[in-house]
Design a protein around this motif. Structure first.
Motif, short mmCIF file in Angstrom:
data_model
loop_
_atom_site.label_atom_id
_atom_site.label_comp_id
_atom_site.label_asym_id
_atom_site.label_seq_id
_atom_site.Cartn_x
_atom_site.Cartn_y
_atom_site.Cartn_z
N GLY A 37 40.65 34.84 35.09
CA GLY A 37 39.78 35.26 36.19
C GLY A 37 39.42 34.06 37.07
N ASP B 219 39.87 39.37 39.29
CA ASP B 219 40.42 39.40 37.93
C ASP B 219 41.87 38.94 37.91
OD1 ASP B 219 38.00 40.55 37.41
OD2 ASP B 219 38.79 42.58 37.07
N LYS C 147 38.42 38.45 33.50
CA LYS C 147 37.54 38.90 34.57
C LYS C 147 37.07 37.71 35.41
CE LYS C 147 35.86 42.94 32.02
NZ LYS C 147 34.69 43.62 31.42
N HIS D 178 32.23 39.55 38.04
CA HIS D 178 31.83 40.49 36.99
C HIS D 178 30.58 40.03 36.24
CE1 HIS D 178 35.04 43.54 36.80
NE2 HIS D 178 35.84 42.59 37.24
#
Length: 425
Positions: free
Chosen positions: A18, A37, A124, A128
């Motif tokens: 990520g 991501d 991620k 996030h």
């Protein structure tokens, strides 16, 4: 050369990491996190291909790795996923887990697929991890590692009809005159060391696949000589043409040879021995064969066998025998899958693996494993929000509980990769 076994290493692609990124635009100097991501890693998939005949290619290339996923981008852009790696294998290939020796799949049909290693998920991005209290996370999640496994490939020759018999009875010659196959033929024992395949075309509407299987000797069911290699290929044929030499030029008794080979088939597998058999009394063109043929026919006909006088050299009697073989094939239904496939093993091979271990060395508690690696790759120890995230994850995933069970005390040293810290509950 025919290769019917191979061991290869396959690894799926790793997931992309990520991204740690923050929105930066005119008039918005302190935008929020917008790291995207990472993409997923590519899978490794085996596909049965009817145009392939051997596993020869896998002798020269044993390592197969799928493409990794790409890192996430700014502006919440996802990273590109890795391409799946498609590995073509011959129809009839059985796939085993090299470690457990249990079957993972039986690729019996053209185009049939088997997923043997899954790609890692992408990590991620920092977008996030934004919350009302953590508005500028300076960390992201790394991608997961792709699965990896050593597998064994075993090719069981798939043919409608198999030619069996002692070495040098004329199986290769018969195959060469009834099909377009071009096996090497010579007048010495163990001429054929590998199976040859050919298509028998009786007419425009009638055809079948025939295989000249390597000759076997006594003790084959125990692996003597070509042993199990021979018997493995016969297993999947529907009809057996048992070729015997009735010329007697080598001083052998054709009835005795017939019994010995059937004994080997029976000792290896009762199912194999029960397959329909046609007896081809070969080398009828050689003077003196007629007398032997009459004796063989009188004995074996009474036992229920169809016995045909043939000559690979002159093609005598071959068509009536092939017509009979085709008629038998018409009455036989395709067998169900004969390999016991452990479908759960492949997809749960990694599920029960603990993702961290803890050991104690010289009063230092050492944490290792995939979870530890992922945390170290994602955490920024200079950022307070990242440190809090780290603490929450090791507690949530059971690391703290296990340390307590091992007797850790406040002030003891804990090591995770290159990171060392003192433990306080």
């Amino acid at each position: 050369m025919f290769v019917d076994k191979a061991k290869i290493y396959v690894k799926a692609g790793d997931g992309g990491d990520g991204r740690v990124s923050f929105r930066r635009e005119k008039y918005i100097p302190n935008g929020g996190p917008d790291g995207g991501d990472g993409g997923s890693g590519g899978n490794v998939i085996l596909v049965a291909d009817s145009s392939m005949r051997t596993l020869m290619d896998f002798r020269y290339k044993r390592k197969h790795v799928a493409e990794n996923g790409q890192m996430g981008g700014a502006n919440n852009c996802y990273g590109k996923s890795g391409e799946d790696l498609i590995i073509k294998v011959p129809v009839g290939t059985i796939v085993y887990d090299e470690e457990t020796k249990r079957a993972l799949g039986d690729l019996r049909h053209d185009g049939q697929e088997l997923l043997v290693a899954r790609g890692g998920r992408g990590g991620k991005g920092n977008a996030h991890f934004a919350t009302s209290t953590r508005q500028a996370p300076r960390f992201a999640q790394p991608g997961e590692k792709g699965e990896e496994i050593w597998i064994e490939l075993e090719l069981k020759l798939i043919a409608d009809v198999g030619l069996v018999g002692f070495p040098n009875v004329g199986k290769s010659t018969l195959l060469s005159v009834v099909t377009s196959a071009k096996p090497k033929i010579a007048n010495y024992h163990f001429t054929t060391l590998s199976p040859n395949l050919g298509v028998v075309e009786l007419d425009s509407d009638r055809s079948f696949v025939m295989a000249d299987i390597p000759g076997l000797i006594e003790g084959a069911h125990e692996g003597v000589g070509l042993g199990h290699d021979f018997l493995r290929h016969v297993e999947r044929t529907k009809v057996i043409i048992h070729v015997i030499d009735v010329s007697g030029i080598e001083g052998r008794d054709p009835i005795e040879d017939f019994r010995k080979i059937n004994d080997e088939l029976k000792l290896y597998s009762e199912k194999l021995a029960s397959k329909p058999q046609i007896v081809a009394c070969n080398k009828m063109d050689i003077p003196g064969s007629e007398e032997n043929f009459e004796r063989v026919k009188n004995i074996l006909s009474k036992e229920g066998y169809d016995v045909f006088p043939v000559s690979g050299a002159t093609k005598m009697g071959i068509k009536p025998m092939l017509d009979k073989v085709y008629n038998i094939l018409e009455t036989i239904e395709d067998e169900e899958e004969i390999v016991e496939v452990d479908k759960d093993l492949l997809y749960h091979k990694y599920a029960d693996v603990k993702d961290f271990t803890i050991k104690k060395e010289n009063d230092i508690y050492i944490i290792e494993g995939p979870l530890a690696e992922r945390l170290l790759a994602s955490v920024n120890m200079d950022d307070s929000d990242s440190v809090k995230y780290f603490q929450r994850v090791i507690r949530k995933r059971g690391i703290i509980d296990e340390l307590k069970n091992m007797g850790i005390r406040d002030g003891d040293t804990v090591k995770m990769g290159s990171l060392e810290f003192e433990y306080y509950d």
